[in-house]
Design a protein around this motif. Structure first.
Motif, PDB file in Angstrom:
ATOM      1  N   GLU A  77      30.909  77.344 -31.153  1.00  0.00           N
ATOM      2  CA  GLU A  77      31.377  78.440 -31.435  1.00  0.00           C
ATOM      3  C   GLU A  77      30.799  79.509 -30.535  1.00  0.00           C
ATOM      4  O   GLU A  77      31.605  80.493 -30.052  1.00  0.00           O
ATOM      5  N   TRP A  78      29.687  79.775 -30.552  1.00  0.00           N
ATOM      6  CA  TRP A  78      28.874  80.716 -29.663  1.00  0.00           C
ATOM      7  C   TRP A  78      29.189  80.424 -28.278  1.00  0.00           C
ATOM      8  O   TRP A  78      29.450  81.565 -27.515  1.00  0.00           O
ATOM      9  N   ARG A  79      29.232  79.205 -27.872  1.00  0.00           N
ATOM     10  CA  ARG A  79      29.593  78.975 -26.620  1.00  0.00           C
ATOM     11  C   ARG A  79      31.068  79.369 -26.290  1.00  0.00           C
ATOM     12  O   ARG A  79      31.322  79.961 -24.944  1.00  0.00           O
ATOM     13  N   ARG A  80      31.877  79.279 -27.104  1.00  0.00           N
ATOM     14  CA  ARG A  80      33.319  79.615 -26.835  1.00  0.00           C
ATOM     15  C   ARG A  80      33.429  80.947 -26.904  1.00  0.00           C
ATOM     16  O   ARG A  80      33.992  81.660 -26.091  1.00  0.00           O
ATOM     17  N   ALA A  81      32.640  81.819 -27.639  1.00  0.00           N
ATOM     18  CA  ALA A  81      32.399  83.354 -27.652  1.00  0.00           C
ATOM     19  C   ALA A  81      32.071  83.664 -26.283  1.00  0.00           C
ATOM     20  O   ALA A  81      32.587  84.728 -25.916  1.00  0.00           O
ATOM     21  N   ALA A  82      31.191  83.411 -25.715  1.00  0.00           N
ATOM     22  CA  ALA A  82      30.425  83.816 -24.314  1.00  0.00           C
ATOM     23  C   ALA A  82      31.634  83.396 -23.468  1.00  0.00           C
ATOM     24  O   ALA A  82      31.620  84.262 -22.362  1.00  0.00           O
ATOM     25  N   GLN A  83      32.389  82.126 -23.619  1.00  0.00           N
ATOM     26  CA  GLN A  83      33.423  81.934 -22.603  1.00  0.00           C
ATOM     27  C   GLN A  83      34.378  82.933 -22.412  1.00  0.00           C
ATOM     28  O   GLN A  83      35.239  83.303 -21.490  1.00  0.00           O
ATOM     29  N   ARG A  84      34.694  83.575 -23.788  1.00  0.00           N
ATOM     30  CA  ARG A  84      35.700  84.567 -23.649  1.00  0.00           C
ATOM     31  C   ARG A  84      35.114  85.994 -23.347  1.00  0.00           C
ATOM     32  O   ARG A  84      35.795  86.939 -23.620  1.00  0.00           O
ATOM     33  N   GLY A  85      33.828  86.273 -22.748  1.00  0.00           N
ATOM     34  CA  GLY A  85      33.469  87.499 -22.432  1.00  0.00           C
ATOM     35  C   GLY A  85      32.533  88.044 -23.477  1.00  0.00           C
ATOM     36  O   GLY A  85      31.929  89.279 -22.939  1.00  0.00           O
ATOM     37  N   HIS A  86      32.287  87.592 -24.351  1.00  0.00           N
ATOM     38  CA  HIS A  86      31.161  88.297 -25.286  1.00  0.00           C
ATOM     39  C   HIS A  86      29.748  88.014 -24.754  1.00  0.00           C
ATOM     40  O   HIS A  86      29.605  86.734 -24.023  1.00  0.00           O
ATOM     41  N   GLU A  87      28.943  88.880 -24.829  1.00  0.00           N
ATOM     42  CA  GLU A  87      27.445  88.658 -24.384  1.00  0.00           C
ATOM     43  C   GLU A  87      26.682  87.961 -25.694  1.00  0.00           C
ATOM     44  O   GLU A  87      26.647  88.508 -26.666  1.00  0.00           O
ATOM     45  N   LEU A  88      25.829  87.063 -25.207  1.00  0.00           N
ATOM     46  CA  LEU A  88      24.947  86.252 -26.266  1.00  0.00           C
ATOM     47  C   LEU A  88      23.549  86.911 -25.967  1.00  0.00           C
ATOM     48  O   LEU A  88      23.045  86.442 -24.952  1.00  0.00           O
ATOM     49  N   GLY A  89      23.111  88.014 -26.616  1.00  0.00           N
ATOM     50  CA  GLY A  89      21.819  88.748 -26.072  1.00  0.00           C
ATOM     51  C   GLY A  89      20.773  88.015 -27.048  1.00  0.00           C
ATOM     52  O   GLY A  89      20.793  87.218 -27.845  1.00  0.00           O
ATOM     53  N   ASN A  90      19.559  88.457 -26.234  1.00  0.00           N
ATOM     54  CA  ASN A  90      18.208  87.732 -27.045  1.00  0.00           C
ATOM     55  C   ASN A  90      17.572  88.727 -28.270  1.00  0.00           C
ATOM     56  O   ASN A  90      17.331  89.942 -27.849  1.00  0.00           O
ATOM     57  N   ASN A 129      15.502  82.967 -24.219  1.00  0.00           N
ATOM     58  CA  ASN A 129      16.295  83.141 -23.042  1.00  0.00           C
ATOM     59  C   ASN A 129      16.809  81.456 -22.595  1.00  0.00           C
ATOM     60  O   ASN A 129      18.034  81.479 -22.134  1.00  0.00           O
ATOM     61  N   THR A 130      15.523  80.578 -22.525  1.00  0.00           N
ATOM     62  CA  THR A 130      16.313  79.263 -21.986  1.00  0.00           C
ATOM     63  C   THR A 130      17.254  78.785 -23.122  1.00  0.00           C
ATOM     64  O   THR A 130      18.143  78.123 -22.537  1.00  0.00           O
ATOM     65  N   LEU A 131      17.228  79.015 -24.431  1.00  0.00           N
ATOM     66  CA  LEU A 131      18.198  78.267 -25.295  1.00  0.00           C
ATOM     67  C   LEU A 131      19.318  79.023 -24.989  1.00  0.00           C
ATOM     68  O   LEU A 131      20.385  78.237 -24.799  1.00  0.00           O
ATOM     69  N   LEU A 132      19.446  80.323 -24.578  1.00  0.00           N
ATOM     70  CA  LEU A 132      20.793  81.076 -24.584  1.00  0.00           C
ATOM     71  C   LEU A 132      21.220  80.636 -23.204  1.00  0.00           C
ATOM     72  O   LEU A 132      22.775  80.513 -23.302  1.00  0.00           O
ATOM     73  N   ALA A 133      20.763  80.331 -22.229  1.00  0.00           N
ATOM     74  CA  ALA A 133      21.121  80.078 -20.990  1.00  0.00           C
ATOM     75  C   ALA A 133      21.694  78.671 -20.977  1.00  0.00           C
ATOM     76  O   ALA A 133      22.676  78.424 -20.489  1.00  0.00           O
TER      77      ALA A 133
END
Length: 271
Positions: A77-90, A129-133
């Motif tokens: 779900e986090w991945r889909r949120a990022a795909q829709r343009g939301h930033e996953l910050g650290n 950062n590695t995890l988020l990437a």
């Protein structure tokens, strides 16, 4: 006499327009910028916030704690949120806070920033950062200081991370022009129980002053001790959507990139 008035008006326009134009250019040719940030990677981010933002086609920044069970359990779900343009910050791997400060009884010995070394703090943030990437495939993102703590033993640990992030969000409230922003500690208004009227008033002040306004949320409609009412949050989103021709609403990483570019073009501007 009319000729003199015209000349004065033309001179005034020349003096005023560059500053106004510059302010609006950095904010994507709008009056101001508003960034919606959400901390700690909690269930309500995915249950309440992402659907609310998506419903009005606005994008936000979610500062994720890498060790959060909500990250592991709901990673798709986090991945889909990022795909829709939301930033996953650290928001760091373990969310360490300085337990030596007053009112920090909630800090556990394992996550006490005052007992960290700078090397450990930097290593954990880089690991996150590695995890988020791995989740979103992106290399550009921003950081948010857990509990707003900037230092370990008087040393600003973020100094060793400036090449890893576009900017870092703090917790001190303030409206700032692009020239005034410190990208190592970007001002943000923490919201905990304030009304929709309070938040809308901040937006209107940002519009009038051509500044950046950053909101810092935790719980939205529950889920955290620091919380904003779900209806108040919806009212804020509705206002931002209704005035999107005048207000640039974007994730922190995009706004910080614009500010960074502006400051590089104007290196002599005091901050």
């Amino acid at each position: 006499m009319n000729f003199l008035k015209i000349c004065r008006a033309a001179l005034l326009l020349l003096l005023v327009t560059p500053a106004t134009s510059s302010a609006q250019t950095v904010w994507n040719n709008k009056q101001c910028a508003v960034v919606l940030t959400y901390d700690d990677a909690i269930d309500v981010d995915l249950d309440n916030v992402v659907p609310a933002l998506d419903s009005v086609k606005l994008r936000g920044t979610f500062y994720l704690i890498g060790s959060s069970g909500v990250v592991a359990r709901r990673l798709p779900e986090w991945r889909r949120a990022a795909q829709r343009g939301h930033e996953l910050g650290n928001h760091a791997l373990m969310h360490p806070c300085d337990g030596s400060l007053p009112g920090r009884g909630f800090v556990t010995p394992d996550n006490d920033l005052s007992k960290y070394t700078v090397t450990r703090a930097v290593s954990e943030i880089k690991a996150n950062n590695t995890l988020l990437a791995a989740i979103d495939g992106k290399t550009a993102r921003t950081f948010a200081y857990p509990c707003g703590d900037l230092q370990i033993g008087g040393v600003r640990f973020y100094d060793q991370l400036q090449n890893d992030f576009v900017g870092a969000r703090g917790v001190t409230g303030g409206l700032q022009t692009a020239a005034q922003i410190d990208l190592t500690n970007i001002d943000a208004y923490s919201i905990n129980g304030q009304s929709a009227e309070y938040m809308l008033d901040l937006v209107k002040k940002a519009q009038q002053s051509h500044t950046l306004l950053v909101f810092l949320f935790h719980g939205v409609g529950g889920g955290h001790a620091l919380n904003v009412d779900l209806q108040a949050h919806r009212q804020l989103l509705r206002y931002l959507k209704a005035h999107e021709k005048d207000i640039w609403v974007a994730p922190m990483v995009e706004v910080a990139e614009k500010v960074k570019a502006y400051q590089q073009r104007n290196p002599s501007t005091p901050r």
